[in-house]
Scaffold this motif. Structure first.
Motif, PDB file in Angstrom:
ATOM      1  N   PRO A 163       0.828  -1.214   0.000  1.00  0.00           N
ATOM      2  CA  PRO A 163       0.000   0.000   0.000  1.00  0.00           C
ATOM      3  C   PRO A 163       0.864   1.268   0.000  1.00  0.00           C
ATOM      4  CG  PRO A 163      -0.901  -1.593   1.526  1.00  0.00           C
ATOM      5  CD  PRO A 163       0.423  -2.151   1.055  1.00  0.00           C
ATOM      6  N   GLN A 164       1.981   1.237   0.720  1.00  0.00           N
ATOM      7  CA  GLN A 164       2.858   2.401   0.768  1.00  0.00           C
ATOM      8  C   GLN A 164       3.365   2.787  -0.624  1.00  0.00           C
ATOM      9  OE1 GLN A 164       5.870   2.276   3.793  1.00  0.00           O
ATOM     10  NE2 GLN A 164       7.152   3.744   2.704  1.00  0.00           N
ATOM     11  N   ALA A 165       3.609   1.817  -1.470  1.00  0.00           N
ATOM     12  CA  ALA A 165       4.103   2.093  -2.819  1.00  0.00           C
ATOM     13  C   ALA A 165       3.069   2.834  -3.658  1.00  0.00           C
ATOM     14  CB  ALA A 165       4.500   0.786  -3.503  1.00  0.00           C
ATOM     15  N   TRP A 166       1.821   2.793  -3.256  1.00  0.00           N
ATOM     16  CA  TRP A 166       0.749   3.455  -4.007  1.00  0.00           C
ATOM     17  C   TRP A 166       0.443   4.855  -3.487  1.00  0.00           C
ATOM     18  CZ3 TRP A 166      -2.642   1.316  -7.886  1.00  0.00           C
ATOM     19  CH2 TRP A 166      -2.221   0.073  -8.348  1.00  0.00           C
ATOM     20  N   LEU A 167       1.072   5.256  -2.400  1.00  0.00           N
ATOM     21  CA  LEU A 167       0.743   6.539  -1.786  1.00  0.00           C
ATOM     22  C   LEU A 167       1.430   7.736  -2.443  1.00  0.00           C
ATOM     23  CD1 LEU A 167       0.745   5.588   2.012  1.00  0.00           C
ATOM     24  CD2 LEU A 167      -1.203   5.757   0.441  1.00  0.00           C
ATOM     25  N   ASP A 168       2.215   7.518  -3.486  1.00  0.00           N
ATOM     26  CA  ASP A 168       2.947   8.629  -4.105  1.00  0.00           C
ATOM     27  C   ASP A 168       2.152   9.373  -5.171  1.00  0.00           C
ATOM     28  OD1 ASP A 168       3.045   6.515  -5.902  1.00  0.00           O
ATOM     29  OD2 ASP A 168       5.073   6.979  -6.573  1.00  0.00           O
ATOM     30  N   THR A 169       0.958   8.893  -5.507  1.00  0.00           N
ATOM     31  CA  THR A 169       0.107   9.608  -6.471  1.00  0.00           C
ATOM     32  C   THR A 169      -1.292   9.766  -5.888  1.00  0.00           C
ATOM     33  OG1 THR A 169      -0.709   7.625  -7.591  1.00  0.00           O
ATOM     34  CG2 THR A 169       1.345   8.600  -8.437  1.00  0.00           C
ATOM     35  N   SER A 170      -2.021  10.758  -6.376  1.00  0.00           N
ATOM     36  CA  SER A 170      -3.380  10.967  -5.862  1.00  0.00           C
ATOM     37  C   SER A 170      -4.275   9.777  -6.209  1.00  0.00           C
ATOM     38  CB  SER A 170      -3.970  12.275  -6.379  1.00  0.00           C
ATOM     39  OG  SER A 170      -4.039  12.270  -7.773  1.00  0.00           O
ATOM     40  N   ASP A 171      -4.121   9.223  -7.412  1.00  0.00           N
ATOM     41  CA  ASP A 171      -4.916   8.043  -7.776  1.00  0.00           C
ATOM     42  C   ASP A 171      -4.575   6.858  -6.885  1.00  0.00           C
ATOM     43  OD1 ASP A 171      -6.272   9.371  -9.788  1.00  0.00           O
ATOM     44  OD2 ASP A 171      -4.944   8.666 -11.381  1.00  0.00           O
ATOM     45  N   GLY A 172      -3.301   6.664  -6.610  1.00  0.00           N
ATOM     46  CA  GLY A 172      -2.880   5.573  -5.741  1.00  0.00           C
ATOM     47  C   GLY A 172      -3.436   5.731  -4.332  1.00  0.00           C
ATOM     48  N   ARG A 173      -3.404   6.953  -3.817  1.00  0.00           N
ATOM     49  CA  ARG A 173      -3.963   7.201  -2.488  1.00  0.00           C
ATOM     50  C   ARG A 173      -5.459   6.900  -2.471  1.00  0.00           C
ATOM     51  NH1 ARG A 173      -0.136  11.339  -2.994  1.00  0.00           N
ATOM     52  NH2 ARG A 173      -1.648  12.879  -3.710  1.00  0.00           N
ATOM     53  N   GLN A 174      -6.143   7.272  -3.539  1.00  0.00           N
ATOM     54  CA  GLN A 174      -7.586   7.007  -3.626  1.00  0.00           C
ATOM     55  C   GLN A 174      -7.863   5.505  -3.676  1.00  0.00           C
ATOM     56  OE1 GLN A 174     -10.207   9.100  -3.347  1.00  0.00           O
ATOM     57  NE2 GLN A 174     -11.422   7.242  -3.369  1.00  0.00           N
ATOM     58  N   ILE A 175      -7.059   4.763  -4.418  1.00  0.00           N
ATOM     59  CA  ILE A 175      -7.236   3.312  -4.515  1.00  0.00           C
ATOM     60  C   ILE A 175      -7.024   2.657  -3.152  1.00  0.00           C
ATOM     61  CG2 ILE A 175      -6.185   1.195  -5.463  1.00  0.00           C
ATOM     62  CD1 ILE A 175      -5.766   2.872  -8.084  1.00  0.00           C
ATOM     63  N   VAL A 176      -5.966   3.045  -2.451  1.00  0.00           N
ATOM     64  CA  VAL A 176      -5.685   2.463  -1.130  1.00  0.00           C
ATOM     65  C   VAL A 176      -6.790   2.859  -0.149  1.00  0.00           C
ATOM     66  CG1 VAL A 176      -4.078   2.427   0.819  1.00  0.00           C
ATOM     67  CG2 VAL A 176      -3.203   2.333  -1.513  1.00  0.00           C
ATOM     68  N   SER A 177      -7.255   4.094  -0.203  1.00  0.00           N
ATOM     69  CA  SER A 177      -8.328   4.547   0.678  1.00  0.00           C
ATOM     70  C   SER A 177      -9.615   3.760   0.405  1.00  0.00           C
ATOM     71  CB  SER A 177      -8.571   6.039   0.481  1.00  0.00           C
ATOM     72  OG  SER A 177      -9.571   6.506   1.352  1.00  0.00           O
ATOM     73  N   SER A 178      -9.923   3.555  -0.859  1.00  0.00           N
ATOM     74  CA  SER A 178     -11.116   2.766  -1.220  1.00  0.00           C
ATOM     75  C   SER A 178     -10.983   1.327  -0.740  1.00  0.00           C
ATOM     76  CB  SER A 178     -11.336   2.781  -2.732  1.00  0.00           C
ATOM     77  OG  SER A 178     -11.652   4.077  -3.157  1.00  0.00           O
ATOM     78  N   MET A 179      -9.785   0.775  -0.843  1.00  0.00           N
ATOM     79  CA  MET A 179      -9.558  -0.583  -0.371  1.00  0.00           C
ATOM     80  C   MET A 179      -9.785  -0.658   1.140  1.00  0.00           C
ATOM     81  SD  MET A 179      -6.327  -3.102  -1.021  1.00  0.00           S
ATOM     82  CE  MET A 179      -5.304  -2.445   0.259  1.00  0.00           C
ATOM     83  N   LEU A 180      -9.327   0.350   1.879  1.00  0.00           N
ATOM     84  CA  LEU A 180      -9.558   0.386   3.325  1.00  0.00           C
ATOM     85  C   LEU A 180     -11.059   0.450   3.630  1.00  0.00           C
ATOM     86  CD1 LEU A 180      -6.698   2.774   4.443  1.00  0.00           C
ATOM     87  CD2 LEU A 180      -6.952   0.374   5.100  1.00  0.00           C
ATOM     88  N   ASP A 181     -11.791   1.242   2.849  1.00  0.00           N
ATOM     89  CA  ASP A 181     -13.250   1.321   3.025  1.00  0.00           C
ATOM     90  C   ASP A 181     -13.883  -0.057   2.796  1.00  0.00           C
ATOM     91  OD1 ASP A 181     -13.141   4.033   3.584  1.00  0.00           O
ATOM     92  OD2 ASP A 181     -13.611   4.630   1.517  1.00  0.00           O
ATOM     93  N   GLN A 182     -13.430  -0.758   1.757  1.00  0.00           N
ATOM     94  CA  GLN A 182     -13.973  -2.083   1.467  1.00  0.00           C
ATOM     95  C   GLN A 182     -13.634  -3.068   2.586  1.00  0.00           C
ATOM     96  OE1 GLN A 182     -12.281  -3.052  -2.330  1.00  0.00           O
ATOM     97  NE2 GLN A 182     -13.764  -1.869  -3.479  1.00  0.00           N
ATOM     98  N   ILE A 183     -12.438  -2.993   3.103  1.00  0.00           N
ATOM     99  CA  ILE A 183     -12.050  -3.878   4.209  1.00  0.00           C
ATOM    100  C   ILE A 183     -12.929  -3.594   5.417  1.00  0.00           C
ATOM    101  CG2 ILE A 183     -10.219  -4.403   5.883  1.00  0.00           C
ATOM    102  CD1 ILE A 183      -8.200  -3.873   3.577  1.00  0.00           C
ATOM    103  N   GLN A 184     -13.136  -2.330   5.708  1.00  0.00           N
ATOM    104  CA  GLN A 184     -13.934  -1.955   6.876  1.00  0.00           C
ATOM    105  C   GLN A 184     -15.382  -2.396   6.738  1.00  0.00           C
ATOM    106  OE1 GLN A 184     -13.938   2.233   7.844  1.00  0.00           O
ATOM    107  NE2 GLN A 184     -14.151   1.746  10.008  1.00  0.00           N
ATOM    108  N   SER A 185     -15.925  -2.291   5.526  1.00  0.00           N
ATOM    109  CA  SER A 185     -17.336  -2.678   5.329  1.00  0.00           C
ATOM    110  C   SER A 185     -17.515  -4.165   5.121  1.00  0.00           C
ATOM    111  CB  SER A 185     -17.926  -1.901   4.143  1.00  0.00           C
ATOM    112  OG  SER A 185     -17.331  -2.361   2.935  1.00  0.00           O
ATOM    113  N   GLY A 186     -16.410  -4.882   4.905  1.00  0.00           N
ATOM    114  CA  GLY A 186     -16.495  -6.331   4.710  1.00  0.00           C
ATOM    115  C   GLY A 186     -16.712  -6.747   3.274  1.00  0.00           C
ATOM    116  N   THR A 187     -16.608  -5.809   2.329  1.00  0.00           N
ATOM    117  CA  THR A 187     -16.813  -6.161   0.922  1.00  0.00           C
ATOM    118  C   THR A 187     -15.527  -6.529   0.204  1.00  0.00           C
ATOM    119  OG1 THR A 187     -16.651  -3.841   0.238  1.00  0.00           O
ATOM    120  CG2 THR A 187     -18.855  -4.713   0.701  1.00  0.00           C
ATOM    121  N   TYR A 188     -14.383  -6.342   0.863  1.00  0.00           N
ATOM    122  CA  TYR A 188     -13.100  -6.698   0.254  1.00  0.00           C
ATOM    123  C   TYR A 188     -12.891  -8.186   0.385  1.00  0.00           C
ATOM    124  CZ  TYR A 188      -8.067  -6.899  -0.571  1.00  0.00           C
ATOM    125  OH  TYR A 188      -6.840  -7.201  -1.050  1.00  0.00           O
ATOM    126  N   ALA A 189     -12.571  -8.834  -0.714  1.00  0.00           N
ATOM    127  CA  ALA A 189     -12.370 -10.292  -0.661  1.00  0.00           C
ATOM    128  C   ALA A 189     -10.932 -10.637  -0.977  1.00  0.00           C
ATOM    129  CB  ALA A 189     -13.278 -10.978  -1.645  1.00  0.00           C
TER     130      ALA A 189
END
Length: 189
Positions: A163-189
């Motif tokens: 995840p840290q490797a993706w934090l250097d761009t705004s799109d990467g930060r958005q992808i990691v943030s969305s993944m965290l949202d999915q993990i929190q809601s239980g929709t990440y598989a």
């Protein structure tokens, strides 16, 4: 830009942004009742204070939860470079890794610290965006140690990168943030 030769090449912060930075609503002279933030003027620039220890981070950490208009105004004025080291120390990450995330060389960062300068808008935005994602992970995972471990673990959904490797761009930060949202809601598989 004004017609005065001394003002050429210098930007002035719009009045609305200055009021937001100072903790006031644009049409009010009264300070907001929300979390107070320390603002320091040095060399004519307003910035979030970079004082010593954890107290210096309090305004920055409060910034991460501000409404969008206030957050944008703070990014536009820039963050003190010394906040990178303080924030990195707080979460146990080498500050050099943050320098890489915001595309700032170590020597330039050191010089900016010595000259007490603030980061430009793009680097301030990158730093704040990365910190916002890290704080989101920290809130979910419960500790700095778990957050550091998660940030440095390869994830199949991120092309087997960390995840840290993706934090250097705004799109990467958005992808990691969305993944965290999915993990929190239980929709990440």
């Amino acid at each position: 830009y004004g017609k005065d030769p001394a003002s050429r090449g210098k930007r002035s912060t719009p009045k609305v942004a200055k009021l937001a930075i100072a903790g006031r609503a644009p049409n009010s002279k009264e300070p907001r009742a929300s979390v107070s933030k320390k603002v320091v003027a040095r060399n004519g620039k307003e910035k979030i204070a970079g004082g010593k220890g954890g107290k210096a981070l309090a305004p920055f950490l409060a910034y991460l939860h501000e409404p969008a208009a206030d957050a944008i105004a703070r990014v536009r004025t820039g963050f003190d470079v010394s906040l990178i080291g303080k924030y990195a120390k707080r979460i146990g990450m080498p500050k050099e890794e943050f320098f890489i995330l915001i595309d700032l060389s170590r020597s330039t960062a050191h010089r900016m610290e010595q000259e007490n300068k603030v980061m430009d808008r793009l680097r301030s935005d990158a730093f704040a965006g990365a910190a916002r994602v890290i704080e989101k992970a920290r809130a979910m995972l419960g500790s700095d140690e778990a957050t550091r471990k998660w940030l440095s673990t390869t994830v199949p959904a991120l092309d087997f990168k960390t995840p840290q490797a993706w934090l250097d761009t705004s799109d990467g930060r958005q992808i990691v943030s969305s993944m965290l949202d999915q993990i929190q809601s239980g929709t990440y598989a």
